[in-house]
Design an enzyme around this catalytic site. Structure first.
Site, PDB file in Angstrom:
ATOM      1  N   HIS A 113       0.820  -1.220   0.000  1.00 17.24           N
ATOM      2  CA  HIS A 113       0.000   0.000   0.000  1.00 17.24           C
ATOM      3  C   HIS A 113       0.853   1.268   0.000  1.00 17.24           C
ATOM      4  O   HIS A 113       0.361   2.360   0.307  1.00 17.24           O
ATOM      5  CB  HIS A 113      -0.955  -0.009   1.204  1.00 17.24           C
ATOM      6  CG  HIS A 113      -2.011  -1.051   1.099  1.00 17.24           C
ATOM      7  ND1 HIS A 113      -2.764  -1.478   2.166  1.00 17.24           N
ATOM      8  CD2 HIS A 113      -2.457  -1.783   0.035  1.00 17.24           C
ATOM      9  CE1 HIS A 113      -3.611  -2.417   1.770  1.00 17.24           C
ATOM     10  NE2 HIS A 113      -3.449  -2.629   0.489  1.00 17.24           N
ATOM     11  N   SER A 181      -6.959  -6.678  10.656  1.00 18.91           N
ATOM     12  CA  SER A 181      -8.380  -6.972  10.926  1.00 18.91           C
ATOM     13  C   SER A 181      -9.030  -7.742   9.791  1.00 18.91           C
ATOM     14  O   SER A 181     -10.163  -8.193   9.908  1.00 18.91           O
ATOM     15  CB  SER A 181      -9.129  -5.645  11.111  1.00 18.91           C
ATOM     16  OG  SER A 181      -9.000  -4.869   9.912  1.00 18.91           O
TER      17      SER A 181
HETATM   18  C1  BV8 Z   1      -8.335  -2.447  -5.000  1.00 25.69           C
HETATM   19  C2  BV8 Z   1      -2.757   3.095   2.463  1.00 25.69           C
HETATM   20  C3  BV8 Z   1      -8.627  -3.146  -7.297  1.00 25.69           C
HETATM   21  C4  BV8 Z   1      -3.210   4.479   2.747  1.00 25.69           C
HETATM   22  C5  BV8 Z   1      -4.692   1.586   2.574  1.00 25.69           C
HETATM   23  C6  BV8 Z   1     -13.725  -6.942  -2.301  1.00 25.69           C
HETATM   24  C7  BV8 Z   1     -14.750  -6.880  -1.413  1.00 25.69           C
HETATM   25  C8  BV8 Z   1     -15.091  -5.616  -0.837  1.00 25.69           C
HETATM   26  C9  BV8 Z   1     -14.382  -4.440  -1.136  1.00 25.69           C
HETATM   27  C10 BV8 Z   1     -13.371  -4.530  -2.022  1.00 25.69           C
HETATM   28  C11 BV8 Z   1     -13.051  -5.757  -2.610  1.00 25.69           C
HETATM   29  N1  BV8 Z   1     -12.000  -5.530  -3.428  1.00 25.69           N
HETATM   30  C12 BV8 Z   1     -11.660  -4.216  -3.375  1.00 25.69           C
HETATM   31  C13 BV8 Z   1     -12.490  -3.584  -2.513  1.00 25.69           C
HETATM   32  C14 BV8 Z   1     -12.420  -2.163  -2.197  1.00 25.69           C
HETATM   33  C15 BV8 Z   1     -11.372  -1.813  -1.132  1.00 25.69           C
HETATM   34  C16 BV8 Z   1     -11.714  -2.473   0.167  1.00 25.69           C
HETATM   35  O1  BV8 Z   1     -11.151  -3.493   0.539  1.00 25.69           O
HETATM   36  N2  BV8 Z   1     -12.622  -1.816   0.876  1.00 25.69           N
HETATM   37  C17 BV8 Z   1     -12.964  -2.329   2.239  1.00 25.69           C
HETATM   38  C18 BV8 Z   1     -12.989  -1.161   3.188  1.00 25.69           C
HETATM   39  C19 BV8 Z   1     -14.237  -3.093   2.188  1.00 25.69           C
HETATM   40  N3  BV8 Z   1     -10.020  -2.176  -1.554  1.00 25.69           N
HETATM   41  C20 BV8 Z   1      -9.356  -1.307  -2.365  1.00 25.69           C
HETATM   42  O2  BV8 Z   1      -9.812  -0.266  -2.785  1.00 25.69           O
HETATM   43  C21 BV8 Z   1      -7.932  -1.720  -2.734  1.00 25.69           C
HETATM   44  N4  BV8 Z   1      -7.725  -1.592  -4.151  1.00 25.69           N
HETATM   45  O3  BV8 Z   1      -9.090  -3.301  -4.613  1.00 25.69           O
HETATM   46  O4  BV8 Z   1      -7.973  -2.266  -6.320  1.00 25.69           O
HETATM   47  C22 BV8 Z   1      -8.021  -4.532  -7.175  1.00 25.69           C
HETATM   48  C23 BV8 Z   1      -8.814  -5.646  -6.863  1.00 25.69           C
HETATM   49  C24 BV8 Z   1      -8.252  -6.923  -6.857  1.00 25.69           C
HETATM   50  C25 BV8 Z   1      -6.886  -7.133  -7.048  1.00 25.69           C
HETATM   51  C26 BV8 Z   1      -6.144  -5.992  -7.311  1.00 25.69           C
HETATM   52  C27 BV8 Z   1      -6.713  -4.689  -7.358  1.00 25.69           C
HETATM   53  C28 BV8 Z   1      -6.892  -0.752  -2.111  1.00 25.69           C
HETATM   54  C29 BV8 Z   1      -6.936  -0.805  -0.643  1.00 25.69           C
HETATM   55  C30 BV8 Z   1      -5.728  -0.037  -0.043  1.00 25.69           C
HETATM   56  C31 BV8 Z   1      -6.164   1.248   0.609  1.00 25.69           C
HETATM   57  N5  BV8 Z   1      -5.033   1.866   1.326  1.00 25.69           N
HETATM   58  N6  BV8 Z   1      -3.592   2.125   3.180  1.00 25.69           N
HETATM   59  C32 BV8 Z   1      -3.056   4.850   4.214  1.00 25.69           C
HETATM   60  O5  BV8 Z   1      -2.428   4.120   4.969  1.00 25.69           O
HETATM   61  O6  BV8 Z   1      -3.566   5.929   4.527  1.00 25.69           O
HETATM   62  S1  BV8 Z   1      -5.672   0.457   3.434  1.00 25.69           S
HETATM   63  C33 BV8 Z   1      -5.219   0.636   5.117  1.00 25.69           C
HETATM   64  O7  BV8 Z   1      -6.340   0.157   5.829  1.00 25.69           O
HETATM   65  C34 BV8 Z   1      -4.049  -0.221   5.563  1.00 25.69           C
HETATM   66  O8  BV8 Z   1      -3.014  -0.253   4.625  1.00 25.69           O
HETATM   67  C35 BV8 Z   1      -4.710  -1.586   5.774  1.00 25.69           C
HETATM   68  O9  BV8 Z   1      -4.789  -2.295   4.553  1.00 25.69           O
HETATM   69  C36 BV8 Z   1      -6.105  -1.185   6.213  1.00 25.69           C
HETATM   70  C37 BV8 Z   1      -6.187  -1.191   7.719  1.00 25.69           C
HETATM   71  O10 BV8 Z   1      -6.316  -2.501   8.093  1.00 25.69           O
HETATM   72  P1  BV8 Z   1      -5.333  -3.104   9.235  1.00 25.69           P
HETATM   73  O11 BV8 Z   1      -3.921  -2.810   8.896  1.00 25.69           O
HETATM   74  O12 BV8 Z   1      -5.780  -4.481   9.430  1.00 25.69           O
HETATM   75  O13 BV8 Z   1      -5.666  -2.179  10.522  1.00 25.69           O
HETATM   76  P2  BV8 Z   1      -7.004  -2.196  11.420  1.00 25.69           P
HETATM   77  O14 BV8 Z   1      -6.922  -1.004  12.271  1.00 25.69           O
HETATM   78  O15 BV8 Z   1      -8.200  -2.428  10.582  1.00 25.69           O
HETATM   79  O16 BV8 Z   1      -6.841  -3.520  12.340  1.00 25.69           O
HETATM   80  C38 BV8 Z   1      -5.761  -3.610  13.219  1.00 25.69           C
HETATM   81  C39 BV8 Z   1      -5.770  -5.046  13.720  1.00 25.69           C
HETATM   82  O17 BV8 Z   1      -4.637  -5.208  14.572  1.00 25.69           O
HETATM   83  C40 BV8 Z   1      -7.029  -5.383  14.537  1.00 25.69           C
HETATM   84  O18 BV8 Z   1      -7.484  -6.688  14.167  1.00 25.69           O
HETATM   85  C41 BV8 Z   1      -6.517  -5.383  15.988  1.00 25.69           C
HETATM   86  O19 BV8 Z   1      -7.142  -6.376  16.758  1.00 25.69           O
HETATM   87  C42 BV8 Z   1      -5.056  -5.771  15.814  1.00 25.69           C
HETATM   88  N7  BV8 Z   1      -4.179  -5.205  16.836  1.00 25.69           N
HETATM   89  C43 BV8 Z   1      -4.262  -3.986  17.426  1.00 25.69           C
HETATM   90  N8  BV8 Z   1      -3.231  -3.833  18.310  1.00 25.69           N
HETATM   91  C44 BV8 Z   1      -2.503  -4.992  18.259  1.00 25.69           C
HETATM   92  C45 BV8 Z   1      -3.091  -5.857  17.295  1.00 25.69           C
HETATM   93  N9  BV8 Z   1      -2.600  -7.084  16.996  1.00 25.69           N
HETATM   94  C46 BV8 Z   1      -1.477  -7.477  17.667  1.00 25.69           C
HETATM   95  N10 BV8 Z   1      -0.839  -6.690  18.602  1.00 25.69           N
HETATM   96  C47 BV8 Z   1      -1.329  -5.459  18.923  1.00 25.69           C
HETATM   97  N11 BV8 Z   1      -0.704  -4.720  19.840  1.00 25.69           N
END
Ligand code: BV8
Length: 238
Positions: A113, A181
């Protein structure tokens, strides 16, 4: 854990949480998470950037400055130790845009990303190392045009090096997901791909993720504890 050779490790915001970097969804320490503080549509989409580039540049300036004050934690250190010692294939595919894996010493890292510490010129397509602000439209180091944007993948944009990631998943006999997540695709789909390709799948997370049911094994707890003990186990079996 001994019998594996080729490992793919997917990391998310949870691996950097104990370094004081906000996660995107549920904040762990009562801190509002990033997406609770900012509307993702406004700050992390090409449409949001077109609508209000200053808002987006300031959002990333704030985060780019913040990560430079943070340090890797024991989870980053353990993965760097594994990277240095592992004789088989190993690829750390991170969703994180911070540089803590590299600052801990890991080398086989792929930022699917993008990275905070790079600026991307939309005029000449050159990516340049960047530590300062982009909100005041500095000139591109390569072409002097004032069209630099954060080198991060926004929603709706294609993640980086997907072919290299799928090639590594095809070779992998072990897939490990740490601190994510499982809410964002295509990253959230890798466990299903890895499993279908015959790999053993392990999740290390603070709590069960949206994809927990897809893993052969889930170990819950803070990454600073679960990752070093898992790495010791793997290297002991190696
Ligand atoms: C795309 C950069 C076409 C910017 C980011 C299929 C189904 C539904 C939707 C889609 C789909 N395919 C595509 C989509 C659309 C979309 C998507 O997924 N939407 C979601 C919201 C439904 N995806 C896209 O648009 C992607 N592009 O699909 O292009 C394509 C398709 C197929 C193949 C190729 C191309 C682009 C997505 C990228 C967006 N950019 N980041 C920035 O950083 O500002 S995403 C960003 O959010 C992060 O990079 C990461 O990916 C995401 C956050 O998730 P996590 O890192 O998991 O963080 P989160 O806070 O959610 O969770 C933290 C976890 O850690 C928790 O579980 C917690 O319990 C745990 N935790 C917390 N503390 C600890 C811990 N674990 C251990 N120890 C601790 N101490």
């Amino acid at each position: 854990m001994g019998q594996y050779r080729n490992i793919v490790i997917l990391t998310g915001a949870g691996v950097s949480a104990e370094s004081g970097i906000d996660t995107f969804r549920a904040g762990t320490d009562g801190q509002p998470s990033l997406w609770e503080q900012h509307d993702v549509e406004d700050v992390a989409t090409p449409e949001g950037f077109a609508r209000d580039p200053e808002l987006v540049q300031r959002f990333y300036d704030m985060r780019r400055a913040a990560i430079q004050t943070k340090l890797p934690n024991p989870a980053h250190d353990a993965l760097a130790r594994l990277d240095a010692a592992w004789g088989g294939d190993l690829l750390i595919v991170t969703q994180n845009v911070d540089d803590l894996h590299e600052r801990a010493g890991a080398r086989r890292v792929l930022h699917m990303h993008g990275e905070h510490l790079k600026a991307w010129c939309t005029a000449c397509d050159v990516r340049s190392p960047w530590r300062g602000s982009l909100a005041d439209y500095p000139p591109c180091p390569a072409c002097q045009a004032r069209s630099l944007r954060p080198d991060v993948v926004w929603f709706g944009e294609m993640p980086y090096e997907m072919n290299r990631i799928y090639a590594a998943l095809r070779r992998a006999d072990l897939f490990v997901s740490i601190g994510t997540s499982g809410a964002v695709y295509p990253a959230a789909g890798f466990v299903r791909d890895a499993r279908e390709l015959g790999a053993h799948t392990l999740e290390l997370n603070l709590e069960r993720s949206q994809g927990s049911h897809l893993f052969h094994e889930s170990r819950l707890g803070p990454a600073s504890q679960t990752v070093p003990s898992w790495v010791d186990e793997v290297l002991a079996g190696a």
